[in-house]
Scaffold this motif. Structure first.
Motif, PDB file in Angstrom:
ATOM      1  N   UNK A 230       9.932   2.614 -12.943  1.00  0.00           N
ATOM      2  CA  UNK A 230       8.597   2.154 -13.324  1.00  0.00           C
ATOM      3  C   UNK A 230       7.861   3.127 -14.239  1.00  0.00           C
ATOM      4  N   UNK A 231       8.307   4.353 -14.314  1.00  0.00           N
ATOM      5  CA  UNK A 231       7.618   5.256 -15.228  1.00  0.00           C
ATOM      6  C   UNK A 231       7.471   6.675 -14.750  1.00  0.00           C
ATOM      7  N   UNK A 232       8.305   7.102 -13.854  1.00  0.00           N
ATOM      8  CA  UNK A 232       8.235   8.499 -13.431  1.00  0.00           C
ATOM      9  C   UNK A 232       7.850   8.649 -11.981  1.00  0.00           C
ATOM     10  N   UNK A 233       7.854   9.891 -11.531  1.00  0.00           N
ATOM     11  CA  UNK A 233       7.563  10.173 -10.137  1.00  0.00           C
ATOM     12  C   UNK A 233       6.915  11.543 -10.039  1.00  0.00           C
ATOM     13  N   UNK A 234       5.912  11.654  -9.207  1.00  0.00           N
ATOM     14  CA  UNK A 234       5.238  12.926  -9.010  1.00  0.00           C
ATOM     15  C   UNK A 234       6.075  13.825  -8.098  1.00  0.00           C
ATOM     16  N   UNK A 235       5.927  15.137  -8.296  1.00  0.00           N
ATOM     17  CA  UNK A 235       6.736  16.091  -7.540  1.00  0.00           C
ATOM     18  C   UNK A 235       6.531  15.918  -6.034  1.00  0.00           C
ATOM     19  N   UNK A 236       5.274  15.709  -5.613  1.00  0.00           N
ATOM     20  CA  UNK A 236       4.996  15.554  -4.190  1.00  0.00           C
ATOM     21  C   UNK A 236       5.735  14.350  -3.614  1.00  0.00           C
ATOM     22  N   UNK A 237       5.761  13.279  -4.381  1.00  0.00           N
ATOM     23  CA  UNK A 237       6.437  12.066  -3.923  1.00  0.00           C
ATOM     24  C   UNK A 237       7.945  12.264  -3.890  1.00  0.00           C
ATOM     25  N   UNK A 238       8.497  12.928  -4.899  1.00  0.00           N
ATOM     26  CA  UNK A 238       9.931  13.195  -4.919  1.00  0.00           C
ATOM     27  C   UNK A 238      10.337  13.994  -3.684  1.00  0.00           C
ATOM     28  N   UNK A 239       9.617  15.048  -3.379  1.00  0.00           N
ATOM     29  CA  UNK A 239       9.936  15.844  -2.199  1.00  0.00           C
ATOM     30  C   UNK A 239       9.797  15.026  -0.921  1.00  0.00           C
ATOM     31  N   UNK A 240       8.780  14.188  -0.874  1.00  0.00           N
ATOM     32  CA  UNK A 240       8.556  13.330   0.293  1.00  0.00           C
ATOM     33  C   UNK A 240       9.743  12.395   0.510  1.00  0.00           C
ATOM     34  N   UNK A 241      10.202  11.773  -0.567  1.00  0.00           N
ATOM     35  CA  UNK A 241      11.311  10.814  -0.448  1.00  0.00           C
ATOM     36  C   UNK A 241      12.623  11.524  -0.105  1.00  0.00           C
TER      37      UNK A 241
ATOM     38  N   UNK B  27       0.802  -1.229   0.000  1.00  0.00           N
ATOM     39  CA  UNK B  27       0.000   0.000   0.000  1.00  0.00           C
ATOM     40  C   UNK B  27       0.835   1.279   0.000  1.00  0.00           C
ATOM     41  N   UNK B  28       1.953   1.284   0.732  1.00  0.00           N
ATOM     42  CA  UNK B  28       2.803   2.478   0.763  1.00  0.00           C
ATOM     43  C   UNK B  28       3.361   2.787  -0.624  1.00  0.00           C
ATOM     44  N   UNK B  29       3.753   1.753  -1.358  1.00  0.00           N
ATOM     45  CA  UNK B  29       4.258   1.951  -2.723  1.00  0.00           C
ATOM     46  C   UNK B  29       3.178   2.578  -3.607  1.00  0.00           C
ATOM     47  N   UNK B  30       1.955   2.074  -3.476  1.00  0.00           N
ATOM     48  CA  UNK B  30       0.847   2.585  -4.291  1.00  0.00           C
ATOM     49  C   UNK B  30       0.561   4.045  -3.952  1.00  0.00           C
ATOM     50  N   UNK B  31       0.588   4.365  -2.661  1.00  0.00           N
ATOM     51  CA  UNK B  31       0.360   5.748  -2.243  1.00  0.00           C
ATOM     52  C   UNK B  31       1.404   6.677  -2.847  1.00  0.00           C
ATOM     53  N   UNK B  32       2.668   6.296  -2.768  1.00  0.00           N
ATOM     54  CA  UNK B  32       3.732   7.152  -3.281  1.00  0.00           C
ATOM     55  C   UNK B  32       3.719   7.224  -4.802  1.00  0.00           C
ATOM     56  N   UNK B  33       3.390   6.140  -5.447  1.00  0.00           N
ATOM     57  CA  UNK B  33       3.308   6.139  -6.905  1.00  0.00           C
ATOM     58  C   UNK B  33       2.266   7.129  -7.408  1.00  0.00           C
ATOM     59  N   UNK B  34       1.229   7.334  -6.608  1.00  0.00           N
ATOM     60  CA  UNK B  34       0.137   8.215  -6.999  1.00  0.00           C
ATOM     61  C   UNK B  34       0.203   9.590  -6.330  1.00  0.00           C
ATOM     62  N   UNK B  35       1.313   9.896  -5.683  1.00  0.00           N
ATOM     63  CA  UNK B  35       1.478  11.200  -5.065  1.00  0.00           C
ATOM     64  C   UNK B  35       0.634  11.421  -3.821  1.00  0.00           C
ATOM     65  N   UNK B  36       0.173  10.340  -3.197  1.00  0.00           N
ATOM     66  CA  UNK B  36      -0.685  10.448  -2.011  1.00  0.00           C
ATOM     67  C   UNK B  36       0.188  10.452  -0.751  1.00  0.00           C
TER      68      UNK B  36
END
Length: 213
Positions: free
Chosen positions: A121-132, A86-95
């Motif tokens: 896998x195909x990119x990363x959303x800005x929110x997720x990048x900052x989170x990581x 679930x954590x992977x799915x959340x981050x993949x979708x910028x949640x």
């Protein structure tokens, strides 16, 4: 007293759910989700696409529902049909709010590994990048193959990810494990819809094709 207890019980017991659990999660119907929890529905049963309810909640950004499912026994590390937690799915979708909550509930996170996986896998959303990055990932750290995140994004032709990484401060002149600089990798990559834009983006940001003599 017995009659009063019976009446009280009848008033407080929720009705059985009338909406499929996965649908209730998808649309954010927390009342129906609460009914499923009360009536002991299987909180880890996958839907037709192989996603358990937690994955549906993570993808949709349902923070409160994710919390209720996790607190009531849903497996926060269970993989879906694609092998993602679930954590992977959340981050993949910028949640990222869902991601924060899952981590609070005990979901493990290797920020660097997740960064590599999402870009591959195909990119990363800005929110997720900052989170990581806030969680300890490093923009220019190479993987075991010698590729930093920017090299991976270039190789896969992910223009928007290239832009996001550069804006975040990625080194546009860091050599990969084979010695090639990002601009050379971009020029030598198989032509695609965004290939020339990746090249021009790198050039505008000071990328060189070869290291200085």
């Amino acid at each position: 007293m017995l009659i009063a207890a019976i009446v009280l019980t009848g008033c407080t017991e929720p009705s059985e759910p009338t909406v499929n659990l996965h649908r209730a999660v998808e649309i954010g119907d927390i009342d129906q989700v609460s009914r499923h929890i009360y009536w002991k529905s299987d909180l880890d049963e996958p839907d037709a696409g192989g996603d358990p309810p937690l994955h549906v909640a993570a993808r949709a950004g349902r923070v409160a529902i994710t919390r209720e499912l996790a607190r009531n026994g849903a497996d926060i590390e269970a993989p879906n049909a694609a092998g993602r937690a679930p954590l992977d799915v959340a981050l993949q979708n910028g949640r990222t709010q869902v991601a924060e909550m899952l981590i609070e509930q005990g979901a493990p996170l290797d920020a660097q590994v997740t960064l590599f996986e999402l870009i591959e896998a195909g990119g990363i959303k800005r929110e997720t990048l900052n989170f990581l990055l806030d969680a300890g990932a490093q923009l220019d750290k190479p993987s075991s193959s010698g590729e930093a995140p920017l090299h991976i994004a270039i190789r896969n032709g992910h223009l928007e990810t290239v832009r996001q990484l550069i804006l975040a401060g990625a080194d546009v002149n860091q050599p990969a494990g084979d010695g090639r600089l990002p601009l050379r990798i971009a020029r030598e990559s198989a032509p695609g819809r965004d290939a020339r834009f990746i090249v021009s983006t790198l050039e505008r940001n000071g990328a060189r094709a070869e290291p200085p003599p």
